[in-house]
Design a protein around this motif. Structure first.
Motif, PDB file in Angstrom:
ATOM      1  N   CYS A  86       0.845  -1.205   0.000  1.00 33.92           N
ATOM      2  CA  CYS A  86       0.000   0.000   0.000  1.00 33.92           C
ATOM      3  C   CYS A  86       0.873   1.245   0.000  1.00 33.92           C
ATOM      4  O   CYS A  86       0.580   2.223  -0.679  1.00 33.92           O
ATOM      5  CB  CYS A  86      -0.953  -0.005   1.189  1.00 33.92           C
ATOM      6  SG  CYS A  86      -0.165  -0.327   2.757  1.00 33.92           S
ATOM      7  N   CYS A  90      -8.471   7.139  -2.727  1.00 39.78           N
ATOM      8  CA  CYS A  90      -8.611   6.493  -4.023  1.00 39.78           C
ATOM      9  C   CYS A  90      -8.915   5.016  -3.870  1.00 39.78           C
ATOM     10  O   CYS A  90      -9.446   4.384  -4.774  1.00 39.78           O
ATOM     11  CB  CYS A  90      -7.333   6.667  -4.836  1.00 39.78           C
ATOM     12  SG  CYS A  90      -5.900   5.884  -4.097  1.00 39.78           S
ATOM     13  N   GLU A 122      -7.287  -2.062  -2.544  1.00 44.77           N
ATOM     14  CA  GLU A 122      -7.276  -2.966  -3.687  1.00 44.77           C
ATOM     15  C   GLU A 122      -6.012  -3.812  -3.731  1.00 44.77           C
ATOM     16  O   GLU A 122      -6.038  -4.982  -4.084  1.00 44.77           O
ATOM     17  CB  GLU A 122      -7.374  -2.127  -4.965  1.00 44.77           C
ATOM     18  CG  GLU A 122      -7.802  -2.916  -6.152  1.00 44.77           C
ATOM     19  CD  GLU A 122      -8.141  -1.990  -7.310  1.00 44.77           C
ATOM     20  OE1 GLU A 122      -7.711  -2.290  -8.413  1.00 44.77           O
ATOM     21  OE2 GLU A 122      -8.814  -0.979  -7.089  1.00 44.77           O
ATOM     22  N   VAL A 123      -4.889  -3.218  -3.331  1.00 39.03           N
ATOM     23  CA  VAL A 123      -3.620  -3.914  -3.474  1.00 39.03           C
ATOM     24  C   VAL A 123      -3.348  -4.846  -2.288  1.00 39.03           C
ATOM     25  O   VAL A 123      -2.531  -5.752  -2.387  1.00 39.03           O
ATOM     26  CB  VAL A 123      -2.472  -2.883  -3.637  1.00 39.03           C
ATOM     27  CG1 VAL A 123      -2.032  -2.336  -2.293  1.00 39.03           C
ATOM     28  CG2 VAL A 123      -1.298  -3.492  -4.375  1.00 39.03           C
ATOM     29  N   VAL A 145       1.992   1.679  -3.512  1.00 40.81           N
ATOM     30  CA  VAL A 145       1.002   2.010  -4.532  1.00 40.81           C
ATOM     31  C   VAL A 145       0.360   3.368  -4.263  1.00 40.81           C
ATOM     32  O   VAL A 145      -0.183   3.983  -5.164  1.00 40.81           O
ATOM     33  CB  VAL A 145      -0.058   0.892  -4.602  1.00 40.81           C
ATOM     34  CG1 VAL A 145      -1.104   1.041  -3.517  1.00 40.81           C
ATOM     35  CG2 VAL A 145      -0.727   0.856  -5.966  1.00 40.81           C
ATOM     36  N   LEU A 180      -6.704   2.566  -3.617  1.00 40.48           N
ATOM     37  CA  LEU A 180      -5.713   1.643  -4.177  1.00 40.48           C
ATOM     38  C   LEU A 180      -5.100   0.766  -3.088  1.00 40.48           C
ATOM     39  O   LEU A 180      -4.748  -0.382  -3.325  1.00 40.48           O
ATOM     40  CB  LEU A 180      -4.620   2.410  -4.914  1.00 40.48           C
ATOM     41  CG  LEU A 180      -5.015   2.985  -6.273  1.00 40.48           C
ATOM     42  CD1 LEU A 180      -3.827   3.656  -6.923  1.00 40.48           C
ATOM     43  CD2 LEU A 180      -5.543   1.900  -7.180  1.00 40.48           C
TER      44      LEU A 180
END
Lengths: 195, 574, 356
Positions: free
Chosen positions: A82, A125, A130-131, A85, A127
């Motif tokens: 995280c 966002c 998601e990651v 990213v 991300l």
């Protein structure tokens, strides 16, 4: 993919029909708000924001917090994906290092020594969520983050975990441990050996 | 077969005779013989041929500096050889080209039979197909097999980001596995030795570590125990994997099975910046890569250089980096002279007192840990002042591998600049007695604690001026009248000349702490100030021009230029 | 020098200035309210000082519509940290907001905002070359923005400044060309003469006599004031804030005020040039006032017309998307300038035939 640009008609090129159209749309809304007394706040909620808190819908991306598993252990294993990213570089993880604290659950070996999210930098966002390979960070429903200083807006691990709550997902490390215990040939030790 | 006579072995030049083969249908001439892991000429293998053709063949167990084991099967490739007729003559196609017989299973002519590229020599007219569908299928199958018992714990694995298993899985593998049974669990976090941690579940049994420690270091400690799926790397019972080269196995390990206790859970490798540098722990000057993030150095790893260290370095040198980030690093200029605690003021004060010093009343002790450029500038200063100069020797024991008896990284540099004589340290007594009888009134010390080499505190107390530059505080820096904080090698650029006379350049990885400045930079300013230049009218410092000027003026370095040094360095005539 | 002239001028300047600044402040409120209504919101509605609700009768009204919002805005602008970044060119950085603000106010000097009160003509400076003066001053407005873009020494302001200079210079040409037919018809550059030329009949208003000129002038006015759909110099979505990215506090507020002051001055120009200024073609309101009440009524007529334009400009901002830069340039150079030129030729020809 190449999209063909549509040839504009004379009316479109003149722009005037669009202007007229624009007037009619904006007038419709203006009329509705001013003369009919309808507005978005009234129609979607019981009142205006500070008095009536906004109802957070499913899928809303609020502040990212860390979660614990159903046994109350930290899910994060400090893989730092995280942090990598994160587009605005809001996340900062201090890995445990060789001498740092071991994970607070069996078999996971690792958890972050410190985990900071600068909520002033965060752009929500998603991300990081998601990651995350461990389902340890989630964008939750908090949308109103306030503080009196910049330092206060940097949330540390403790704060993130206490705000994040529990996420009962697959406990893959526990599963691995159970599997290993079931295999007699190599009884595995729970903790990394001392250095 | 312990150690080859010279370590690391110098690879022989590939033979001039070439063989013509085809790689993926492209004709290429490759040398018939190429150096093996010991540098001796052996028939060229398919893997070497593919590398020469610029085609990457994935491999785990093969390493160019280790004996070939051929056990991971990752480098399987489909190939073909010219077909021979019953008359032992090549069969020719209609268009005149030789007919190629693809290698197939003996009793199943429809099924391609691959060969491990790392151990199969090429033959004339051979065709290798590293991109054919059959090769791809073989790779998929091998990867699936390797991953059967792999725990897939990449989130906590230190190797993630530089893991060959990850890389090849993405590049050549398939996303699913047909294996549904529970994975075999093996010991995790095994304490293999004082610096090595082993995770047996991650191991793919390539045996690189075993071959390295047995065939290169000669410390036969590791082996494989148990059978079949339970194959496990282990140290022999009752022993610990503990020699001065164990951490090389961490670099060698293509997966995260062997991890360094020092680097364990420190930082993910994708955050780290790589800087080419040189190890400072002995005169061998192993080429290293310095891995840093945000001003903090996280690890050293060896950098390939066949002329110096091949792909290895010793553990001692590798772990000798913590001091760079120490809290008590010297950060600020300290000056008891008028001019204040600024660089300008302190340098001006030093220049003034040096200009006032009588010729011959100045002595200079410069460490052989300083860069060649710094030693060169110091030697120029010494020549102007007619000063006695010397370096401090550090002798240890050589181990026959990489560790040199001379523990100074740049004694050769100190010799050729004239700072040290033939026997370094011989003039230290002269300096001590000079101070004692009052002929030496000014002492300049760079990077040494002279109280340990016979110039004690009471002698230093007699001096009119003591100028010290160092990185860490010690007894000498405490006595200094002017203290100029310097930089570690990771914080500046420069060159060291190793014991074999190879000029090797290192680059800057991190910023120096506080107000510390690279010594070469302020020495050039000091020289200019001493020559009467006005502060503020001094030419901007340029490492390139300083090095090139030094190379022109020092006899051994003629013909060498900074820009031409490259990452591998250049041999000097010393 | 005539002392009474000086005295009256000073009074007029003071009154006009305070009225305009108040209008600017409330134009901001109107902007926010209109945008809110168009977007189904309610807009600022809760800024009230604690004593407002105790005012009899008016109290409940004052607390509802955000009447005090402009005061809160001003207070905020004044109290915020006035930050000057280290990398800017300081003198220009400080100069730019002032230069952006001043031309917009200066333009108002020649606008007749009423007929007369007593013997005083309701114009600060009744210049014979009124329109030339106006264009001269308006063209200075670009300097503020270009300076701001240049002085900020960073990329977005720089791009904003570049865009603005190209845009404003381009549209000044079509703006200037578009009003020439008016003066061909009037035969004078004095704005009071322009107004008297429009008296008598509703169809004497130039908007009906020269619709093309009005149309071009209106659109050029949008471009000159950097308002949507031509707000490329600030374009939040592309350039963060354009030329005023690096500004904060009162300096930013000056740009903000400058923009609204410019809106008022172009609106005043349009009212004067095309809508008969302070006149109305009924009840003899098109002749100079003979009584004090009539004079005040003329001023109110002028202000009412002005407000219509302000609302139009504000409304358009929430209605149309921004033009692309090449479209903007294309429109200016390849559409409006030829049309404006043709309009001049046609008007001149018609006038010539009508005479002979």
């Amino acid at each position: 993919m190449i999209v063909e640009r549509k040839e504009l008609s004379l009316a479109e090129r003149l722009y005037l029909p669009a202007v007229v159209n624009g007037f009619s749309v904006t007038w419709r809304h203006f009329k509705r708000t001013v003369f009919e007394g309808r507005n978005a706040a009234k129609e979607t909620s019981d009142g205006y924001y500070p008095e009536v808190p906004w109802k957070v819908e499913r899928g809303y991306r609020g502040a990212p917090y860390l979660v614990r598993d159903q046994e109350g252990s930290t899910k994060c294993v400090s893989c730092q994906l995280c942090e990598f990213v994160c587009p605005p570089k809001a996340i900062r993880i201090t890995p445990p290092g060789p001498d740092g604290p071991p994970a607070d659950r069996d078999n996971a070996e690792k958890m972050p020594k410190e985990f900071e999210i600068n909520m002033l930098r965060c752009i929500f966002c998603g991300l990081c969520q998601e990651v995350c390979p461990e389902e340890a960070i989630f964008l939750q429903k908090d949308y109103s983050l306030t503080g009196l200083s910049r330092a206060e807006m940097i949330y540390n691990k403790e704060k993130l975990l206490s705000l994040g709550g529990t996420h009962a997902g697959t406990q893959k490390w526990r599963h691995k441990l159970d599997e290993a215990r079931a295999q007699e040939a190599f009884p595995i030790e729970n903790r990394p050996a001392a250095h | 077969m312990a150690n080859p006579p010279s370590f690391p072995p110098v690879p022989a030049a590939p033979s001039a005779e070439t063989l013509s083969i085809k790689v993926d249908g492209r004709s290429i001439a490759v040398p018939k013989m190429m150096p093996d892991w010991q540098g001796r000429l052996q028939p060229t293998t398919m893997l070497q041929a593919c590398q020469a053709a610029g085609v990457e063949v994935p491999h785990y167990c093969y390493h160019s500096k280790l004996p070939v084991a051929g056990n991971c099967r990752m480098c399987l490739v489909e190939f073909g050889t010219p077909m021979m007729g019953p008359d032992r003559k090549p069969v020719v196609e209609a268009d005149g080209t030789p007919k190629i017989a693809r290698s197939v299973l003996p009793y199943e002519p429809g099924t391609p039979r691959g060969a491990i590229a790392c151990a199969t020599p090429i033959s004339p007219g051979m065709e290798i197909y590293p991109s054919s569908p059959a090769t791809k299928q073989m790779r998929e199958a091998v990867l699936e097999s390797l991953l059967i018992n792999h725990p897939l714990d990449c989130p906590i694995c230190d190797q993630a980001g530089e893991c060959k298993l990850q890389e090849y899985s993405v590049e050549h593998g398939q996303s699913s596995s047909q294996f549904v049974e529970p994975k075999v669990h093996k010991p995790k976090a095994v304490d293999l030795g004082p610096r090595i941690m082993l995770d047996d579940e991650r191991c793919i049994l390539c045996t690189r570590c075993i071959r390295f420690t047995k065939d290169l270091v000669g410390d036969d400690k590791l082996g494989i125990v148990n059978r079949g799926s339970y194959n496990t790397i282990a140290a022999f019972p009752g022993t610990r994997f503990d020699n001065n080269y164990t951490l090389n196995t961490v670099d060698l390990c293509p997966v995260g099975a062997l991890t360094s206790k020092d680097f364990r859970f420190q930082m993910r490798v994708w955050f780290l910046k790589e800087t080419s540098s040189v190890c400072t722990s002995c005169a061998t000057g192993c080429n290293i890569t310095l891995w840093s993030r945000e001003g903090r150095i996280h690890r050293y790893t060896p950098r390939d250089n066949d002329a110096v260290n091949a792909s290895w370095m010793c553990d001692q040198g590798r772990l000798n980096y913590r001091w760079i980030g120490r809290e008590d690093r010297l950060r600020e200029v300290v000056s008891q002279r008028p001019g204040g605690r600024t660089w300008n003021g302190a340098l001006k004060a030093v220049a003034t007192s040096l200009a006032a010093a009588k010729p011959g009343s100045v002595a200079l002790v410069a460490s052989a840990r300083q860069t060649t450029e710094e030693l060169f500038l110091l030697s120029q200063l010494a020549a102007r002042l007619n000063a006695v100069t010397d370096s401090v020797p550090r002798q240890g024991e050589a181990d026959g591998l990489l560790v040199n008896a001379d523990r100074n990284p740049n004694m050769t540099g100190a010799r050729i600049t004239g700072i040290a004589g033939e026997t370094p340290g011989a003039r230290l007594k002269e300096i001590a007695s000079g101070i004692a009888n009052g002929t030496i009134r000014t002492l300049i010390v760079f990077g040494e604690d002279v109280t340990r080499v016979g110039i004690g505190a009471e002698l230093l107390g007699k001096l009119e001026t003591l100028v010290v530059s160092d990185i860490l505080p010690n007894a000498t820096t405490k006595m200094a009248h002017v203290l100029l904080p310097g930089c570690a090698h990771a914080e500046k650029r420069g060159t060291f000349i190793n014991a074999k006379g190879r000029v090797q350049r290192f680059l800057k990885a991190v910023e120096p702490p506080g107000n510390a400045r690279p010594e070469a930079e302020f020495l050039e300013e000091l020289l200019a100030l001493h020559a009467g230049a006005e502060a503020g009218h001094i030419r901007a410092f340029s490492m390139e021009s300083l090095f090139n000027r030094m190379a022109r003026e020092l006899p051994g370095l003629s013909g060498i230029e900074w820009a031409k040094l490259g990452d591998g360095g250049a041999p000097a005539a010393v | 020098m005539d002392w009474s002239f000086l005295l009256f001028s000073v009074v007029k300047i003071f009154v006009v200035f305070s009225v305009v600044m108040t209008m600017v402040a409330y134009a901001v409120l109107v902007e926010r309210k209109v945008s809110a209504f168009i977007q189904d919101r309610v807009g600022p509605n809760r800024t009230t000082p604690f004593f407002a609700k105790f005012i009899p009768v008016l109290g409940p009204l004052l607390t509802r519509w955000g009447i005090f919002q402009p005061m809160a805005d001003a207070l905020k602008a004044i109290l915020k940290e006035d930050y000057t970044p280290g990398h800017v060119r300081k003198i220009y950085f400080w100069l730019a907001p002032a230069i952006a603000m001043v031309p917009a106010l200066l333009t108002l000097a020649v606008i007749p905002f009423g007929s007369q009160l007593g013997a005083q003509k309701m114009v600060i400076a009744d210049l014979d070359v009124g329109i030339l003066y106006t264009f001269g001053i308006v063209s200075l407005g670009v300097y503020g923005i270009v300076l701001a873009g240049y002085a900020a020494n960073s990329k977005y302001p720089f791009l904003g400044g570049l865009r603005s200079s190209a845009q404003m210079i381009s549209y000044e040409i079509s703006m200037g060309l578009s009003v020439i037919p008016i003066f061909l018809m009037v035969g004078s550059l004095n704005l009071s003469d322009v107004i008297s030329h429009q008296s008598g009949n509703l169809f004497h208003w130039h908007i009906f006599q020269q619709p093309i000129a009005f149309f071009i002038f209106l659109i050029a006015a949008f471009a000159e004031t950097n308002r949507l759909p031509f707000d490329l110099p600030e374009a939040e979505t592309e350039l963060v804030g354009g030329y005023h990215t690096e500004y904060s506090s009162m300096k930013f507020a000056l740009f903000f005020l400058g923009e609204y002051a410019a809106m008022i001055s172009v609106s005043a120009m349009m009212v004067t040039l095309f809508l008969g200024g302070w006149t109305l073609p009924f009840f003899g309101l098109d002749q100079p006032a003979t009584s004090l009440g009539m004079g005040l009524l003329h001023i109110l007529i002028f202000l009412a017309k002005l407000c219509c334009f302000l609302v139009l400009i504000i409304w358009v901002r929430w209605m149309l998307p921004r033009f692309r830069y090449d479209q903007l340039m294309d429109l200016g150079w390849r559409r409006f300038i030829p049309v404006a030129l043709a309009n001049i030729v046609v008007t001149a020809a018609v006038l010539l035939f009508a005479k002979s």
